[in-house]
Design an enzyme around this catalytic site. Structure first.
Site, PDB file in Angstrom:
ATOM      1  N   ASP A 179       0.828  -1.207   0.000  1.00 20.66           N
ATOM      2  CA  ASP A 179       0.000   0.000   0.000  1.00 20.66           C
ATOM      3  C   ASP A 179       0.863   1.259   0.000  1.00 20.66           C
ATOM      4  OD1 ASP A 179      -2.932  -0.898   0.405  1.00 20.66           O
ATOM      5  OD2 ASP A 179      -1.806  -2.094   1.846  1.00 20.66           O
ATOM      6  N   TYR A 180       1.862   1.276   0.860  1.00 16.19           N
ATOM      7  CA  TYR A 180       2.699   2.477   0.962  1.00 16.19           C
ATOM      8  C   TYR A 180       3.560   2.677  -0.290  1.00 16.19           C
ATOM      9  CZ  TYR A 180       1.352   3.146   5.819  1.00 16.19           C
ATOM     10  OH  TYR A 180       0.630   3.375   6.962  1.00 16.19           O
TER      11      TYR A 180
END
Length: 402
Positions: free
Chosen positions: A172-173
């Site tokens: 996600d990051y």
């Protein structure tokens, strides 16, 4: 907060209609660099990230930093009036960032083609688990499954135990960083081509992680090698890995080039290793990985972490302690770089969060606000930006449009 510093994206308006981490994190990075970000959330419910831990006194502790530099507008896309208001916002904005499952916005009549009719220069960033095309495009996507699909999880762990997923939302990051740089690139392109500058950016969560693993592609393509999981940095350079110091601390040491190993041998006062055919090149050392690592470990265990750091820093050998968050809070370099900053929270008082990176010399950006309460900026966005009256806004509330 409320610094007068204007980031390089000052003047850009972004509508963030995404939820959870990947796409919202990208929008936050753009907000850190000066963009005006309006986060649009479902009335009464908001972003699911508001419900994720850790908590203190029922306050979500991730929310203030992960959704900072945003305004919150509540708006129900299921209702025709909500879609109408959204299109009015799109007409006054530069970018829409979304991460609904493929086809969802089209179902609500606010897909790219519909929005392009009100803003031909619109940039739409679309983040899904598997992208907008391909046989998996319709599937729900989350970071941990996407990490497994990318090939990353297969590499991590011990051979006699199950593969290990990252202990936080890595995919996600990483995807959020792709969101930020691809939106920035699209804004630059739009400045060059005023007539055809609007476009769609399509990103799958798994793709952000897979892109980092060109070594897997190369080795399988040319050598037929399927790299199996290992607990450390094996197969690329030697010596490399995790080592324990005299005072019980763990450190990471990597010698990714022969010149680095030469410096390490001198620091160890074991220059004879440079004449040994088992160790004199990286390719040779990789054939004797465990042996050279054991030599290094036997040397390291004579020194404390501080002593070891001084010796290897003096010789230009890359080494780092394996920091806990307590170590990081106490680290002078983190302090000097303002990697952790303190801001005011309306209910928790003073709180700390990561600082802004990277650092621009002329347009450094700033933390204008921590993450907003749900619908905190309804009056601001609908009244000041779109020109609705107080009576109009009250009517939207009564009809549960906002």
């Amino acid at each position: 907060m409320n610094s007068l510093n204007k980031g390089p994206l000052d003047g850009v308006r972004i509508l963030d209609v995404s939820t959870m981490i990947a796409a919202p994190y990208g929008a936050t990075l753009l907000g850190d660099l000066g963009a005006e970000v309006i986060k649009i959330e479902m009335p009464g419910r908001g972003d699911s990230l508001r419900e994720m831990g850790p908590f203190k006194d029922n306050e979500p502790l991730r929310w203030p930093g992960l959704a900072r530099n945003k305004k919150s507008l509540t708006l129900d896309f299921h209702k025709e009036e909500g879609q109408k208001i959204f299109k009015q916002l799109v007409a006054k904005s530069d970018v829409v960032i979304e991460n609904f499952r493929s086809g969802t916005l089209e179902k609500w009549n606010i897909g790219y083609e519909a929005l392009k009719e009100v803003n031909n220069e619109l940039i739409m960033m679309r983040v899904t688990g598997y992208g907008q095309t391909g046989p998996n495009a319709h599937k729900a996507g989350f970071g941990t499954p996407a990490t497994a699909y990318s090939g990353f999880t297969y590499l991590h762990g011990f051979k006699d135990r199950p593969p290990i997923s990252p202990s936080f939302s890595l995919a996600d990051y990483i995807t959020g960083v792709y969101v930020a740089f691809s939106v920035s690139a699209s804004l630059y392109y739009r400045e060059k081509d005023k007539e055809n500058g609007g476009q769609v950016i399509d990103m799958g969560l798994y793709e952000s992680v897979f892109r980092m693993m060109e070594f897997l592609v190369a080795d399988f393509d040319q050598n037929g090698i399927i790299k199996e999981r290992t607990p450390g940095l094996s197969g690329h350079s030697a010596p490399a890995g995790t080592f324990k110091t005299k005072d019980g601390h763990w450190v990471v040491l990597v010698t990714s080039s022969d010149s680095t190993f030469n410096r390490l041998a001198k620091a160890m006062k074991q220059e004879n290793l440079l004449e040994d055919k088992r160790f004199y090149t990286n390719s040779a050392r990789l054939q004797h990985f465990d042996h050279i690592n054991s030599i290094v470990q036997n040397w390291i265990e004579y020194y404390t972490r501080k002593e070891l750091q001084i010796i290897l820093d003096d010789h230009g050998v890359p080494i780092s302690s394996i920091n806990s968050i307590k170590d990081i809070f106490e680290d002078e370099h983190y302090k000097a770089r303002e990697n952790i900053i303190e801001v005011d929270h309306p209910r928790l008082g003073k709180i700390k969060m990561p600082g802004i990176v990277p650092k621009f010399s002329n347009t450094p950006g700033s933390i204008q606000r921590i993450a907003p309460d749900l619908g905190e900026h309804n009056d601001d966005v609908l009244g000041e930006l779109l020109g609705y009256s107080a009576e109009d806004i009250e009517g939207f509330k009564e009809e549960k449009i906002i």
